[in-house]
Design a protein around this motif. Structure first.
Motif, PDB file in Angstrom:
ATOM      1  N   GLU A 356     -12.911 -31.678 -26.674  1.00 35.84           N
ATOM      2  CA  GLU A 356     -14.310 -32.036 -26.865  1.00 35.84           C
ATOM      3  C   GLU A 356     -14.469 -33.561 -26.830  1.00 35.84           C
ATOM      4  N   LEU A 357     -13.528 -34.262 -27.453  1.00 41.30           N
ATOM      5  CA  LEU A 357     -13.562 -35.720 -27.425  1.00 41.30           C
ATOM      6  C   LEU A 357     -13.417 -36.229 -25.990  1.00 41.30           C
ATOM      7  N   ASP A 358     -12.541 -35.601 -25.213  1.00 40.77           N
ATOM      8  CA  ASP A 358     -12.397 -35.995 -23.810  1.00 40.77           C
ATOM      9  C   ASP A 358     -13.714 -35.842 -23.053  1.00 40.77           C
ATOM     10  N   GLN A 359     -14.458 -34.778 -23.368  1.00 41.92           N
ATOM     11  CA  GLN A 359     -15.748 -34.577 -22.702  1.00 41.92           C
ATOM     12  C   GLN A 359     -16.728 -35.695 -23.057  1.00 41.92           C
ATOM     13  N   VAL A 360     -16.732 -36.079 -24.331  1.00 38.39           N
ATOM     14  CA  VAL A 360     -17.614 -37.165 -24.749  1.00 38.39           C
ATOM     15  C   VAL A 360     -17.208 -38.468 -24.074  1.00 38.39           C
ATOM     16  N   ARG A 361     -15.909 -38.721 -24.003  1.00 35.12           N
ATOM     17  CA  ARG A 361     -15.441 -39.941 -23.333  1.00 35.12           C
ATOM     18  C   ARG A 361     -15.872 -39.949 -21.865  1.00 35.12           C
ATOM     19  N   ASP A 362     -15.820 -38.766 -21.242  1.00 30.45           N
ATOM     20  CA  ASP A 362     -16.204 -38.709 -19.833  1.00 30.45           C
ATOM     21  C   ASP A 362     -17.697 -38.974 -19.657  1.00 30.45           C
ATOM     22  N   ILE A 363     -18.526 -38.408 -20.538  1.00 31.08           N
ATOM     23  CA  ILE A 363     -19.964 -38.603 -20.364  1.00 31.08           C
ATOM     24  C   ILE A 363     -20.362 -40.042 -20.690  1.00 31.08           C
ATOM     25  N   VAL A 364     -19.665 -40.671 -21.661  1.00 30.54           N
ATOM     26  CA  VAL A 364     -19.932 -42.087 -21.930  1.00 30.54           C
ATOM     27  C   VAL A 364     -19.514 -42.937 -20.738  1.00 30.54           C
ATOM     28  N   ARG A 365     -18.412 -42.565 -20.096  1.00 28.28           N
ATOM     29  CA  ARG A 365     -17.996 -43.273 -18.874  1.00 28.28           C
ATOM     30  C   ARG A 365     -19.088 -43.172 -17.818  1.00 28.28           C
ATOM     31  N   GLN A 366     -19.680 -41.967 -17.691  1.00 28.57           N
ATOM     32  CA  GLN A 366     -20.747 -41.792 -16.716  1.00 28.57           C
ATOM     33  C   GLN A 366     -21.971 -42.638 -17.059  1.00 28.57           C
ATOM     34  N   VAL A 367     -22.260 -42.785 -18.361  1.00 24.94           N
ATOM     35  CA  VAL A 367     -23.363 -43.655 -18.773  1.00 24.94           C
ATOM     36  C   VAL A 367     -23.074 -45.098 -18.359  1.00 24.94           C
TER      37      VAL A 367
END
Length: 503
Positions: A356-367
């Protein structure tokens, strides 16, 4: 001990709970409510109500539970069990979630596949074959859990559909699902999917329980679950007096017999069918505490639960259980596979959090790269398991203990107090984990604030470097703290969970 001598099976290690099963008699509605309030005052954990919408002398179950919930403050309310053919799962999910919100997380849901088909049909339900009824129950469980998780409806099954549904509200805690099961296929569904099994003594006497428990355990193992995942509840009936049969004698006789059923068979929640306040009070004030005392003594001494908890003694060391100093070179060799399943499940849930943390890191990267919106990132953070659950012992409590939501009495049933009672040497570990939970909650808030600041930055949309850097720093700090915390928790509590279970 007592009149009920049964075949031995592992003790699942659950803490004991007690409740009352009043008749929802409409002609005695004042007395029913007073009995529920008495259960709350004398410290029982459950008020559980049968559901027969076609029974003209009975109050509607959800209406009654709602009033009971409003008139009590601690006791948990439950259906025992819902007549699923007359309770569409989407409506049932909303009813349960709504009452859970209104009671501060005190709802538990017992499900039944259906019985008494003639009155069900007369009340507007569909007549189903036994196979169809079980299939419909399985579909309903999936719909209930997806609704409570806030997931948009996508299911279109043979019996039920929630396709296109926008669910809500989300309940105040993870509502456990109990299944009233007697036949092999239903017992299998219980092992695969349920949080609890609730047979009644009149249909499943103690001598029948071991084989039924074994079917549940086998199904749980095939589904990758531990037998401890399923709490074993038992609807009981009896009378205090001079009789020599099961639950016919003195409070002491009752306590000894219930202890046999608890440590010998694994039943851990006893819900007494009675409408008599004096019987309820005796059950709560005499039978329940003595049963707890006797079960604790049996477990402490190895007793009849030795088969299932062969290595349950605390290591003779001054270090907290689970530390590398007490674990030894090969700590797993001291535990049975069932015991090891508990800390192993902790790791599985933590792995979910890491993903789940990896998913958040990925979406922040996209931001940061301009590929998605800040709103999407905030939504991802605010629906994280650790954020939703007010987690105690990481997200382990998502599966293994009740989430603390507004009633401090529930904290007494959470895992930390259980482990501290079992091994006071764990206090430094628990203190550190509590403190880390607070830190991580703050870091989640910091990350959310960094996203808000990014939106408010005049440079957002061009360079916005300062806010982007702050966002990256907040995420890095959360990642470092969370991953360190999860690893420490797994190592520090491994032996304690294997030894003492989850409460």
């Amino acid at each position: 001990m007592g009149a009920c001598q049964t075949g031995r099976m592992p003790d699942y290690g659950h803490e004991l709970e007690f409740g009352v099963f009043p008749t929802p008699d409409a002609s005695r509605h004042h007395a029913v409510l007073e009995l529920a309030q008495l259960a709350d005052v004398v410290g029982l954990e459950h008020v559980s109500v049968q559901d027969h919408p076609y029974q003209r002398s009975f109050l509607d179950t959800w209406t009654l539970l709602s009033v009971i919930g409003a008139r009590t403050s601690q006791v948990r309310v439950s259906t025992n069990v819902v007549s699923l053919p007359l309770r569409p799962p989407v409506v049932l999910a909303k009813s349960a979630a709504s009452l859970d919100v209104l009671t501060g997380g005190r709802v538990e849901l017992g499900l039944g596949a259906g019985a008494f088909w003639d009155p069900i049909v007369a009340a507007g339900g569909l007549r189903r074959t036994p196979g169809e009824a079980v299939d419909a129950l399985v579909e309903a469980i999936g719909i209930l859990r997806s609704f409570w998780a806030g997931e948009p409806g996508r299911f279109d099954g043979e019996h039920y559909s929630n396709k296109g549904l926008k669910p809500g509200p989300v309940p105040a805690h993870d509502i456990p699902i109990w299944i009233g099961a007697l036949k092999p296929r239903m017992l299998g569904v219980t092992g695969r999917l349920a949080d609890g099994w609730i047979p009644s003594m009149g249909y499943a006497p103690p001598e029948a329980l071991p084989d039924m428990n074994a079917r549940i355990d086998d199904a749980a193992a095939k589904a990758g679950r531990a037998p401890q995942d399923i709490r074993r509840l038992y609807n009981i009936n009896g009378r205090f007096g001079s009789g020599s049969g099961l639950l016919e004698g003195s409070p002491k006789d009752w306590a000894e017999q219930l202890t046999d059923i608890a440590v010998g068979i694994g039943m851990s929640t006893f819900i007494l069918a009675t409408d008599d306040p004096a019987t309820l009070q005796t059950f709560a004030e005499e039978v329940a505490p003595l049963t707890r005392e006797l079960v604790a003594a049996e477990r402490e001494g190895g007793g009849s639960s030795a088969e299932g908890r062969a290595s349950a003694s605390v290591p003779a060391s001054t270090e907290p259980a689970g530390s590398t100093e007490t674990a030894g070179a090969q700590p797993d060799s001291r535990f049975t596979p069932q015991q090891l399943a508990i800390p192993a499940h902790l790791v599985e849930v933590h792995d979910y959090l890491r993903a789940e943390l990896d998913q958040v890191r990925d979406i922040v990267r996209q931001v940061r790269e301009g590929h998605t919106t800040v709103g999407s990132a905030r939504s991802a953070i605010n629906t994280m398991t650790m954020r939703q659950n007010n987690w105690t012992l990481g997200a382990y409590c998502e599966s293994y203990c009740r989430i603390v939501t507004g009633h401090h009495t529930n904290e007494d049933r959470a895992m930390f107090p259980h482990l501290l009672r079992a091994d006071p040497r764990l206090e430094p570990v628990v203190t550190r984990l509590h403190a880390e939970h607070e830190v991580i909650a703050g870091l989640l808030d910091d990350l959310d604030r960094a996203l808000v600041a990014l939106v408010g930055d005049p440079a957002y949309g061009s360079e916005g470097q300062r806010s982007l850097d702050a966002l990256g720093d907040a995420l890095d700090e959360l990642t470092e703290s969370l991953l360190s915390h999860l690893s420490y928790e797994e190592e520090a509590l491994h032996d304690a969970l294997a030894n003492h279970g989850f409460g």
